[in-house]
Design an enzyme around this catalytic site. Sequence first.
Site, PDB file in Angstrom:
ATOM      1  N   THR A 110      27.527  -0.009   8.241  1.00  0.00           N
ATOM      2  CA  THR A 110      27.087   1.174   8.951  1.00  0.00           C
ATOM      3  C   THR A 110      25.913   0.813   9.827  1.00  0.00           C
ATOM      4  O   THR A 110      24.834   0.504   9.329  1.00  0.00           O
ATOM      5  CB  THR A 110      26.680   2.274   7.961  1.00  0.00           C
ATOM      6  OG1 THR A 110      27.854   2.744   7.317  1.00  0.00           O
ATOM      7  CG2 THR A 110      26.013   3.430   8.683  1.00  0.00           C
ATOM      8  N   LYS A 151      30.853   8.658  12.290  1.00  0.00           N
ATOM      9  CA  LYS A 151      30.130   8.654  11.022  1.00  0.00           C
ATOM     10  C   LYS A 151      28.873   9.519  11.107  1.00  0.00           C
ATOM     11  O   LYS A 151      28.546  10.273  10.174  1.00  0.00           O
ATOM     12  CB  LYS A 151      29.773   7.208  10.643  1.00  0.00           C
ATOM     13  CG  LYS A 151      29.073   7.131   9.319  1.00  0.00           C
ATOM     14  CD  LYS A 151      29.573   6.048   8.417  1.00  0.00           C
ATOM     15  CE  LYS A 151      28.998   6.305   7.038  1.00  0.00           C
ATOM     16  NZ  LYS A 151      28.756   5.098   6.281  1.00  0.00           N
ATOM     17  N   LYS A 180      18.012   9.372   8.261  1.00  0.00           N
ATOM     18  CA  LYS A 180      18.213   8.477   9.413  1.00  0.00           C
ATOM     19  C   LYS A 180      19.439   8.924  10.215  1.00  0.00           C
ATOM     20  O   LYS A 180      19.413   8.970  11.440  1.00  0.00           O
ATOM     21  CB  LYS A 180      18.403   7.038   8.919  1.00  0.00           C
ATOM     22  CG  LYS A 180      18.553   6.019  10.023  1.00  0.00           C
ATOM     23  CD  LYS A 180      19.276   4.790   9.515  1.00  0.00           C
ATOM     24  CE  LYS A 180      20.703   5.140   9.126  1.00  0.00           C
ATOM     25  NZ  LYS A 180      21.487   4.072   8.530  1.00  0.00           N
TER      26      LYS A 180
END
Lengths: 286, 286, 286, 286
Positions: free
Chosen positions: A96, A171, A239
């Site tokens: 990621t 995502k 984040k």
Amino acid sequence: MHKFGFIGLGIMGSAMAKNLLKAGCQVTVWNRSPEKTEDLVALGATRAETPAAVAASCPITFAMLADPAAAEEVCFGRHGILEGIGDGRGYVDMSTVDPATSQKIGFAVVAKGGRFLEAPVSGSKKPAEDGTLIILAAGDRTLYDEALPGLEAMGKKILHLGDVGKGAEMKIVVNMVMGGMMAAFCEGLALGGKAGLATADILDVIAAGAIASPMFALKGGLIAQGIFTPAFPLKHMQKDLRLAIGLGDRLGQPLAAAAATNELFKGGRAAGYGDEDFSALYKLID
Amino acid sequence: MHKFGFIGLGIMGSAMAKNLLKAGCQVTVWNRSPEKTEDLVALGATRAETPAAVAASCPITFAMLADPAAAEEVCFGRHGILEGIGDGRGYVDMSTVDPATSQKIGFAVVAKGGRFLEAPVSGSKKPAEDGTLIILAAGDRTLYDEALPGLEAMGKKILHLGDVGKGAEMKIVVNMVMGGMMAAFCEGLALGGKAGLATADILDVIAAGAIASPMFALKGGLIAQGIFTPAFPLKHMQKDLRLAIGLGDRLGQPLAAAAATNELFKGGRAAGYGDEDFSALYKLID
Amino acid sequence: MHKFGFIGLGIMGSAMAKNLLKAGCQVTVWNRSPEKTEDLVALGATRAETPAAVAASCPITFAMLADPAAAEEVCFGRHGILEGIGDGRGYVDMSTVDPATSQKIGFAVVAKGGRFLEAPVSGSKKPAEDGTLIILAAGDRTLYDEALPGLEAMGKKILHLGDVGKGAEMKIVVNMVMGGMMAAFCEGLALGGKAGLATADILDVIAAGAIASPMFALKGGLIAQGIFTPAFPLKHMQKDLRLAIGLGDRLGQPLAAAAATNELFKGGRAAGYGDEDFSALYKLID
Amino acid sequence: MHKFGFIGLGIMGSAMAKNLLKAGCQVTVWNRSPEKTEDLVALGATRAETPAAVAASCPITFAMLADPAAAEEVCFGRHGILEGIGDGRGYVDMSTVDPATSQKIGFAVVAKGGRFLEAPVSGSKKPAEDGTLIILAAGDRTLYDEALPGLEAMGKKILHLGDVGKGAEMKIVVNMVMGGMMAAFCEGLALGGKAGLATADILDVIAAGAIASPMFALKGGLIAQGIFTPAFPLKHMQKDLRLAIGLGDRLGQPLAAAAATNELFKGGRAAGYGDEDFSALYKLID
């Protein structure tokens, strides 16, 4: 017999590589701490000395690394992917990372004559073990088609979303929705609790209706017990919310609810819950 | 054979009363527009002339009315419930009203010698027809026990939550969570769309993961098609959010995410979407 | 010589009544604790035994009471204003109350044959002493004209804003702006402090530019010293924000920034700062 | 006689350079469009052919450029500052840039043997002409002391805030407060207007009290007239809010009110008001 490389054997990566082996693939592995390769070798994997050696010896190499820094090191570092890739061999980064890092890696791989696919996953330890991850692939379409047998060993839902960067963006979008759901959930539990409603009753009602979700079922019970062991750390959720707000900024999309959610999670970080599960937001709100 | 009264035969109420009949109960009905009783009478119900007549002739009377004003009229109005209730007979108001209205009705029923239960429901037309509503009962415990056979004919999940007012508060809490989910969902679809992701892909990814929910499955498809026919009107969602914020105010519970969501839905109302489905928030956000 | 009644001799009221005396008016006073009338009597005021006696003996009676409950008690209570008002005599309620309470008092006074003006003030102890309050009058225009000499002795800026309720609404609107400014100010000081900027420098830059305001000058210094002695209690600011959000709800005006501010002040209340100055929001944010 | 270079003669820069001349300084100028130097030369300035020539011939060179891109071009471009700076000569960049750009320029200047000061200003056209800017300097302290006679010709308030980056951060903090004030102000005007209060009355009450500010006085009148000619474009305010939120993210400072404000300004941008004055937020809210 399919032959794949696999780099990065943390909790997620080792489970994913095992699924490749279980599916009958031939797998060459590398990990920064070499002892983590032992399990895989015992199951039939071959161990390589460097990422470059993996990339040079396999038609397609998967990677699952902890964060953008690790992803960059494995690609650009000494004996990294760039030193082994080429001749149309493929690199599929499942870590990621933000869209910019992904594009930077992809560009470098292509410049060396390789092909690149980003393929971040949705799902944590259990789906990785069960081979039921959701895989958000984007980038080279021919590589996607060739990597598919491997991806299908690791995931239950595999999408090709477009150019490199789109997987990372998907995502971010989905995690933003998840963050908003968690904030609403924690506020609901806190408000109901203050009103004298039993948490178990609230969870029951939610579970029985249109807003039921696996996340509420799992996290609700843990919140009720005060268990916040990190499956997805709060600081990572914050984040992703920051990245979502930033994406909205670039695209001119106001996100009032997500912005309020982001500040709540920032408050959770400031309160010292950053390394606990993102459901620890409940402690801040209640 | 159980004998129940049923007052209020709108979309929800007529479906619920039919389920009482299907379960073999003897049902006496009343509705402000008498023609709406015909269907029920054809199925075996008895028609009464007034709410008072229903309450006087049945051990337990259910009501399902459109709003607090209708609920108050049926209770306090001429030939209303108060003129028929007494001798321990029960009144179960399943309308969605605020806690204060519910307490006012309950107090008056008890003062006349009756027993009272509030029992607002979660779920709309389809679950009402299928007898799969979630019923949030609160108030007299003995009445709850006696009404249970009727409640079970109408719902799949029935809870007794405490004193009168707790049912209404549970509904507010759960709808607040639902509103927050919808805001996060609409922002996610709008952001993803602007990023060039296909709505169908976003819905797919959500459906495959931990945040999947029946609401996202149902509303996602409708939003993608631009269909906002009201199942739950946006203005009602905004009203529930307002009540939730007010409850938080009284109980000292800050609700930053819900407050942001409430202002979004207010924006939806100001933009003229109040009578469309609450998923029409998407039109405001996108 | 103008003759006025004055009811309510707290910190604000006694200063205001003194300014009436200084302006050469004849003043009849009443206070719940009679000892508070002594100062005024020493300065030439007449003491009455009840609010009714004041209202019966003066053409115009001013009142400055602590809260809506006190305002209602003085009007509707035993020996209250309603027992003395009539024959076109005027009642000018300068207490800060919500529009609904104000309208209720005004309606009752008019029903008794009196005239009514609401006239809440902006400004606290110092402007009350200096006769420099801002007076937000609304209601009977003829009474306004006749009361003006008294109002001018107490305030530097006097407006007639329309029907009863408009004074209270103006106060809510202005306090909402004040609350938003305080939230922005506290966040700015906290952010700057974390960035290593000296608070004194931030205050200097603000004071020198287009956003300078008496409030920043006064509160900035006190915040820097950690002094939060209540001039305007945090819980009252939060109440006004709640009323503003509610007004926006009724009028269809979304208020995203004010809603976020309201939840911050609720957080301040929940943290136990409700009775400190509203600038104590800084302690929550920093 | 002080000798200074001045680079960048837009609306701000030409007014600032004129003030240097008025104060009796010797000034060497450069501007990308050379015709803009004519006014200054007529007033006694010397014209140089390149930024490098300015930096090589003056002990201290000021620059006032439109944006970070222009600031970078003037410094790093062909014949840029870096080709002329050295031997302890000073470069004072007064452009508004983000802390990172400022640090990059400062580092390069120092590496070439020069000294660097960032000195962004608060205030627009009028204060630039009047020599009443607020100057937020940070960086080399000896250069600050030597540049002070020039800075004092351009500003009324000059602060040295610490290391390079602190000037940019102060500007971000103060503009964040300004943005919050504007959001509160616009919501107040919109709410008051919907409640039937006259805008002139609201502005009057605000002007008379503790929250009065030059900004409300100036912008209030313009908003009332529907004039949104850009003094400070809305998109720039939104950019500063984004930077402030980002700074809070790095420093662990939650900023709930600023985040809500940022999304409002993003909404203003999305509605097409980005190039109008930041007070055009009113059109979005009302």
